[in-house]
Motif scaffolding. Structure first.
Motif, mmCIF file in Angstrom:
data_model
loop_
_atom_site.group_PDB
_atom_site.id
_atom_site.type_symbol
_atom_site.label_atom_id
_atom_site.label_comp_id
_atom_site.label_asym_id
_atom_site.label_seq_id
_atom_site.Cartn_x
_atom_site.Cartn_y
_atom_site.Cartn_z
ATOM 1 N N THR A 1 0.818 -1.200 0.000
ATOM 2 C CA THR A 1 0.000 0.000 0.000
ATOM 3 C C THR A 1 0.860 1.261 0.000
ATOM 4 O OG1 THR A 1 -0.119 0.261 2.402
ATOM 5 C CG2 THR A 1 -1.722 -1.233 1.380
ATOM 6 N N MET A 2 0.227 2.351 -0.316
ATOM 7 C CA MET A 2 0.901 3.639 -0.376
ATOM 8 C C MET A 2 1.250 4.174 1.018
ATOM 9 S SD MET A 2 -0.498 6.870 -2.497
ATOM 10 C CE MET A 2 0.617 8.051 -3.158
ATOM 11 N N TYR A 3 0.348 4.005 1.974
ATOM 12 C CA TYR A 3 0.520 4.606 3.301
ATOM 13 C C TYR A 3 0.812 3.615 4.422
ATOM 14 C CZ TYR A 3 -1.615 8.646 1.016
ATOM 15 O OH TYR A 3 -1.891 9.683 0.156
ATOM 16 N N HIS A 4 0.514 2.338 4.231
ATOM 17 C CA HIS A 4 0.619 1.363 5.308
ATOM 18 C C HIS A 4 1.687 0.283 5.079
ATOM 19 C CE1 HIS A 4 -3.525 2.947 5.707
ATOM 20 N NE2 HIS A 4 -3.365 2.719 6.983
ATOM 21 N N GLY A 5 2.428 0.362 3.979
ATOM 22 C CA GLY A 5 3.369 -0.714 3.671
ATOM 23 C C GLY A 5 2.602 -1.962 3.259
ATOM 24 N N GLU A 6 3.104 -3.127 3.627
ATOM 25 C CA GLU A 6 2.420 -4.375 3.296
ATOM 26 C C GLU A 6 1.383 -4.668 4.375
ATOM 27 O OE1 GLU A 6 4.219 -8.210 1.462
ATOM 28 O OE2 GLU A 6 4.107 -8.561 3.628
ATOM 29 N N VAL A 7 0.154 -4.947 3.953
ATOM 30 C CA VAL A 7 -0.909 -5.259 4.904
ATOM 31 C C VAL A 7 -1.699 -6.475 4.443
ATOM 32 C CG1 VAL A 7 -1.202 -2.868 5.707
ATOM 33 C CG2 VAL A 7 -2.615 -3.716 3.837
ATOM 34 N N PHE B 1 -9.503 6.033 -13.808
ATOM 35 C CA PHE B 1 -8.770 4.808 -13.474
ATOM 36 C C PHE B 1 -9.669 3.602 -13.775
ATOM 37 C CE2 PHE B 1 -7.381 8.228 -10.720
ATOM 38 C CZ PHE B 1 -6.010 8.200 -10.888
ATOM 39 N N VAL B 2 -10.181 3.548 -15.002
ATOM 40 C CA VAL B 2 -11.179 2.525 -15.350
ATOM 41 C C VAL B 2 -10.636 1.099 -15.281
ATOM 42 C CG1 VAL B 2 -12.666 4.051 -16.701
ATOM 43 C CG2 VAL B 2 -10.778 2.867 -17.823
ATOM 44 N N GLU B 3 -9.306 0.940 -15.378
ATOM 45 C CA GLU B 3 -8.734 -0.399 -15.317
ATOM 46 C C GLU B 3 -8.591 -0.888 -13.871
ATOM 47 O OE1 GLU B 3 -5.648 2.510 -14.603
ATOM 48 O OE2 GLU B 3 -7.147 2.406 -16.168
ATOM 49 N N GLU B 4 -8.719 0.013 -12.906
ATOM 50 C CA GLU B 4 -8.593 -0.342 -11.484
ATOM 51 C C GLU B 4 -9.965 -0.729 -10.948
ATOM 52 O OE1 GLU B 4 -5.810 -0.511 -9.665
ATOM 53 O OE2 GLU B 4 -4.437 0.377 -11.113
ATOM 54 N N LYS B 5 -10.155 -2.007 -10.655
ATOM 55 C CA LYS B 5 -11.483 -2.483 -10.275
ATOM 56 C C LYS B 5 -11.572 -2.992 -8.836
ATOM 57 C CE LYS B 5 -12.828 -3.381 -14.973
ATOM 58 N NZ LYS B 5 -13.144 -2.060 -15.343
ATOM 59 N N SER C 1 -4.087 -3.744 -6.796
ATOM 60 C CA SER C 1 -3.035 -4.119 -7.749
ATOM 61 C C SER C 1 -1.964 -3.053 -7.957
ATOM 62 C CB SER C 1 -3.667 -4.474 -9.100
ATOM 63 O OG SER C 1 -4.389 -3.369 -9.592
ATOM 64 N N THR C 2 -2.227 -1.801 -7.575
ATOM 65 C CA THR C 2 -1.277 -0.711 -7.803
ATOM 66 C C THR C 2 -0.950 -0.020 -6.480
ATOM 67 O OG1 THR C 2 -2.312 -0.382 -9.975
ATOM 68 C CG2 THR C 2 -0.829 1.365 -9.188
ATOM 69 N N PRO C 3 0.189 -0.352 -5.847
ATOM 70 C CA PRO C 3 0.513 0.213 -4.539
ATOM 71 C C PRO C 3 0.526 1.748 -4.502
ATOM 72 C CG PRO C 3 1.992 -1.599 -5.051
ATOM 73 C CD PRO C 3 1.186 -1.341 -6.294
ATOM 74 N N GLY C 4 0.885 2.396 -5.595
ATOM 75 C CA GLY C 4 0.967 3.855 -5.612
ATOM 76 C C GLY C 4 -0.351 4.563 -5.859
ATOM 77 N N LEU C 5 -1.454 3.810 -5.966
ATOM 78 C CA LEU C 5 -2.765 4.422 -6.213
ATOM 79 C C LEU C 5 -3.646 4.275 -4.974
ATOM 80 C CD1 LEU C 5 -4.722 5.839 -8.145
ATOM 81 C CD2 LEU C 5 -5.470 3.576 -8.898
ATOM 82 N N ALA C 6 -3.860 5.411 -4.307
ATOM 83 C CA ALA C 6 -4.697 5.414 -3.103
ATOM 84 C C ALA C 6 -5.357 6.775 -2.981
ATOM 85 C CB ALA C 6 -3.842 5.122 -1.872
ATOM 86 N N PHE C 7 -6.586 6.765 -2.493
ATOM 87 C CA PHE C 7 -7.344 7.993 -2.296
ATOM 88 C C PHE C 7 -7.669 8.128 -0.813
ATOM 89 C CE2 PHE C 7 -8.398 6.265 -6.476
ATOM 90 C CZ PHE C 7 -8.140 7.344 -7.304
ATOM 91 N N VAL C 8 -7.524 9.339 -0.288
ATOM 92 C CA VAL C 8 -7.902 9.591 1.101
ATOM 93 C C VAL C 8 -9.390 9.941 1.103
ATOM 94 C CG1 VAL C 8 -7.502 11.013 3.147
ATOM 95 C CG2 VAL C 8 -5.572 10.358 1.685
ATOM 96 N N LEU C 9 -10.151 9.279 1.983
ATOM 97 C CA LEU C 9 -11.600 9.442 2.042
ATOM 98 C C LEU C 9 -12.049 9.852 3.439
ATOM 99 C CD1 LEU C 9 -12.852 6.072 0.447
ATOM 100 C CD2 LEU C 9 -12.238 8.161 -0.747
#
Length: 144
Positions: free
Chosen positions: A5-11, A26-30, A50-58
């Motif tokens: 993950t982007m913020y938590h390392g491996e989880v 990001f239509v390919e990210e499901k 699938s993409t560690p560098g793709l994360a959104f803060v909610l």
């Protein structure tokens, strides 16, 4: 299943949210995981599986805007297989700023999650009162 993950390392994650049509841009990210970002359960990370560098803060938009209200279009209700309002949770994607007090929320395109089947969708509201960069912190009053 373990993911990077982007913020938590491996989880280790147990639940995956499925965005059948991806997220706009990001239509390919499901597949995403919803991870807590803060201990107070106020902020979360929507992390691509699938993409560690793709994360959104909610965050839950109702925490800062009690009057936030909208009607989901029938197509979204069907796509998410929603049967009851009790099955729904709503999040807004934040644009995190420095300083944090300038952070804004996208109220025009909330993330809708069906808690029963873990289907999710970012819906675009056709309501001009909501913006993509709505301030989440009230402006401080200036005392003179």
């Amino acid at each position: 299943m373990k993911i990077n993950t982007m913020y938590h390392g491996e989880v280790e994650i147990n639940e995956i949210l499925t965005f059948e049509k991806g997220i706009p841009g990001f239509v390919e990210e499901k597949q995403f995981a919803l991870l807590p970002l803060s201990d107070d359960e106020f902020y979360y990370v929507l992390q691509s599986v699938s993409t560690p560098g793709l994360a959104f803060v909610l965050t839950n938009p109702f925490h800062f805007m009690k009057e936030y209200d909208f009607q989901l279009e029938e197509g979204a209700v069907e796509e998410l297989s929603l049967e009851s309002e009790k099955d729904v949770t709503v999040y807004s994607i934040l644009t995190v700023q420095d300083p944090f007090e300038k952070t804004t929320a996208n109220l025009q395109a909330p993330i809708i999650i069906n808690l029963k089947n873990r289907k999710a969708k970012q819906v675009v509201l056709h309501n001009e009162q909501y913006k993509t960069k709505h301030p989440i912190f009230e402006k401080a009053e200036v005392k003179g």
